[in-house]
Design a protein around this motif. Structure first.
Motif, PDB file in Angstrom:
ATOM      1  N   UNK A  24      32.192 -45.905  -6.569  1.00 30.80           N
ATOM      2  CA  UNK A  24      32.935 -44.782  -6.013  1.00 30.80           C
ATOM      3  C   UNK A  24      33.278 -43.793  -7.121  1.00 30.80           C
ATOM      4  N   UNK A  25      32.620 -42.642  -7.079  1.00 30.18           N
ATOM      5  CA  UNK A  25      32.898 -41.551  -8.028  1.00 30.18           C
ATOM      6  C   UNK A  25      33.942 -40.651  -7.372  1.00 30.18           C
ATOM      7  N   UNK A  26      35.207 -40.876  -7.676  1.00 30.72           N
ATOM      8  CA  UNK A  26      36.315 -40.288  -6.911  1.00 30.72           C
ATOM      9  C   UNK A  26      36.330 -38.765  -6.928  1.00 30.72           C
ATOM     10  N   UNK A  27      36.504 -38.198  -5.729  1.00 28.52           N
ATOM     11  CA  UNK A  27      36.558 -36.747  -5.538  1.00 28.52           C
ATOM     12  C   UNK A  27      38.011 -36.286  -5.422  1.00 28.52           C
ATOM     13  N   UNK A  38      25.993 -35.590  -2.225  1.00 26.33           N
ATOM     14  CA  UNK A  38      24.618 -35.110  -2.377  1.00 26.33           C
ATOM     15  C   UNK A  38      23.860 -35.864  -3.462  1.00 26.33           C
ATOM     16  N   UNK A  39      24.589 -36.545  -4.341  1.00 24.54           N
ATOM     17  CA  UNK A  39      23.974 -37.288  -5.432  1.00 24.54           C
ATOM     18  C   UNK A  39      23.657 -38.733  -5.042  1.00 24.54           C
ATOM     19  N   UNK A  40      23.898 -39.064  -3.776  1.00 28.57           N
ATOM     20  CA  UNK A  40      23.521 -40.383  -3.290  1.00 28.57           C
ATOM     21  C   UNK A  40      24.663 -41.353  -3.084  1.00 28.57           C
ATOM     22  N   UNK A  41      25.902 -40.885  -3.156  1.00 29.01           N
ATOM     23  CA  UNK A  41      27.040 -41.777  -2.953  1.00 29.01           C
ATOM     24  C   UNK A  41      27.009 -42.369  -1.548  1.00 29.01           C
ATOM     25  N   UNK A  42      27.298 -43.665  -1.444  1.00 27.44           N
ATOM     26  CA  UNK A  42      27.312 -44.337  -0.144  1.00 27.44           C
ATOM     27  C   UNK A  42      28.648 -44.177   0.565  1.00 27.44           C
ATOM     28  N   UNK A  43      29.670 -43.791  -0.182  1.00 28.76           N
ATOM     29  CA  UNK A  43      30.994 -43.529   0.372  1.00 28.76           C
ATOM     30  C   UNK A  43      31.710 -42.601  -0.599  1.00 28.76           C
ATOM     31  N   UNK A  75      37.550 -32.949   3.840  1.00 27.53           N
ATOM     32  CA  UNK A  75      36.458 -33.763   3.300  1.00 27.53           C
ATOM     33  C   UNK A  75      35.622 -34.363   4.427  1.00 27.53           C
ATOM     34  N   UNK A  76      36.276 -34.921   5.451  1.00 32.34           N
ATOM     35  CA  UNK A  76      35.503 -35.542   6.529  1.00 32.34           C
ATOM     36  C   UNK A  76      34.721 -34.513   7.341  1.00 32.34           C
ATOM     37  N   UNK A  77      35.115 -33.254   7.271  1.00 32.26           N
ATOM     38  CA  UNK A  77      34.336 -32.208   7.945  1.00 32.26           C
ATOM     39  C   UNK A  77      32.995 -32.007   7.258  1.00 32.26           C
ATOM     40  N   UNK A  78      32.962 -32.123   5.935  1.00 34.19           N
ATOM     41  CA  UNK A  78      31.777 -31.715   5.184  1.00 34.19           C
ATOM     42  C   UNK A  78      30.885 -32.887   4.775  1.00 34.19           C
ATOM     43  N   UNK A  79      31.416 -34.128   4.753  1.00 32.67           N
ATOM     44  CA  UNK A  79      30.594 -35.270   4.350  1.00 32.67           C
ATOM     45  C   UNK A  79      30.273 -36.147   5.546  1.00 32.67           C
ATOM     46  N   UNK A  80      29.199 -36.902   5.422  1.00 32.79           N
ATOM     47  CA  UNK A  80      28.770 -37.795   6.498  1.00 32.79           C
ATOM     48  C   UNK A  80      29.025 -39.264   6.175  1.00 32.79           C
ATOM     49  N   UNK A  81      29.258 -39.582   4.908  1.00 31.60           N
ATOM     50  CA  UNK A  81      29.505 -40.968   4.525  1.00 31.60           C
ATOM     51  C   UNK A  81      30.991 -41.293   4.715  1.00 31.60           C
ATOM     52  N   UNK A  82      31.350 -42.587   4.747  1.00 31.09           N
ATOM     53  CA  UNK A  82      32.755 -42.956   4.945  1.00 31.09           C
ATOM     54  C   UNK A  82      33.644 -42.438   3.814  1.00 31.09           C
ATOM     55  N   UNK A  83      34.888 -42.130   4.172  1.00 28.81           N
ATOM     56  CA  UNK A  83      35.879 -41.646   3.208  1.00 28.81           C
ATOM     57  C   UNK A  83      37.043 -42.625   3.135  1.00 28.81           C
ATOM     58  N   UNK A  84      37.425 -43.000   1.915  1.00 21.28           N
ATOM     59  CA  UNK A  84      38.642 -43.769   1.701  1.00 21.28           C
ATOM     60  C   UNK A  84      39.605 -42.926   0.878  1.00 21.28           C
TER      61      UNK A  84
END
Length: 271
Positions: A24-27, A38-43, A75-84
């Motif tokens: 997890x590369x924290x945003x 976009x860099x391949x993060x799974x979440x 964040x959940x508007x713009x990404x498709x992977x799960x957000x914690x």
């Protein structure tokens, strides 16, 4: 976010803790989250420090909770992977209030949260976890609770006793309803392995100097590795250096040398 999509995101997020190691590369905002995705993060995970700084507040439950909810929704508007979402201590010592607050994050699309014991007692965190589970059930959506214990960060046990204290807390947090145990500050391979083997929950550790690499951590039994505030701290350092130089001499070249192209960034956000 629809209820079906959110339920799918939660199940996907749970699966990511079952095998291998989740990186997890924290945003800290929607733009950084989209870039990381976009860099391949799974979440995507947020960093409480980075989110607070981006809004002009210090870390440590100082950010207005409305701002955290809004950031979650952005964040959940713009990404498709799960957000914690890092929810620090839940912004209250009242378990019922924490439960209702986390329900708002779930409503904004969070599939998971971090919740820390900090300087509080294990009893208090257990009560908060139980309250969150009740509030989530009322909302009709579950959430992955990553219980963070600050035994190492705050030195809450003597040397030689920290592993045992972490394991004792992990068992209590699991019984209260937690889904993962987060132990920031631990770096020694033998202690990490001891926790990973005996903890009743998937183990999350945080990047620190001296921490083994991801491959070794996976071999020790770690299921999740977080960058924490490291990326945002580094970005702030780079901005400070570039801005200081520009304010001193007004030279433009350093601002564009190595920069991402405007069209590339703009295309990322046009999802």
């Amino acid at each position: 976010m629809t209820a079906t999509r959110q339920a799918d995101a939660l199940q996907q997020f749970r699966r990511l803790h079952q095998d291998g190691i989740l990186l997890l590369a924290n945003a800290w905002d929607a733009g950084s989250a989209r870039l990381i995705e976009s860099l391949g993060a799974k979440a995507i995970a947020t960093t409480s420090a980075g989110v607070a700084w981006a809004h002009g507040y210090p870390d440590g439950d100082a950010l207005p909770f409305d701002a955290l909810v809004a950031t979650t929704a952005e964040i959940t508007r713009i990404v498709s992977v799960p957000l914690t979402v890092d929810s620090e201590s839940g912004y209250s010592d009242d378990p019922a209030a924490v439960g209702e607050s986390i329900a708002r994050l779930i409503g904004a699309g969070a599939a998971g949260i971090n919740l820390e014991d900090g300087a509080g007692t294990p009893d208090l965190l257990c009560a908060k976890i139980a309250a969150i589970k009740r509030a989530a059930a009322r909302s009709g959506q579950d959430v992955f609770i990553n219980a963070r214990t600050d035994v190492y960060l705050r030195g809450l046990a003597p040397e030689g006793g920290k592993v045992a204290e972490v394991l004792a807390r992990a068992g209590r947090y699991r019984d209260a309803g937690a889904d993962g145990i987060f132990v920031p500050g631990v770096t020694r391979a033998e202690e990490i392995k001891a926790i990973a083997v005996d903890a009743p929950l998937p183990l999350n550790v945080m990047s620190r100097p001296g921490l083994p690499g991801a491959a070794e951590l996976a071999g020790l039994g770690v299921r999740r590795l977080s960058a924490g505030s490291g990326l945002s701290q580094t970005v702030y350092a780079q901005i400070a250096g570039l801005a200081r130089s520009f304010l001193q001499d007004g030279v433009s070249d350093p601002l564009v040398s190595g920069a991402m192209a405007y069209p590339e960034i703009n295309a990322l956000m046009a999802k």
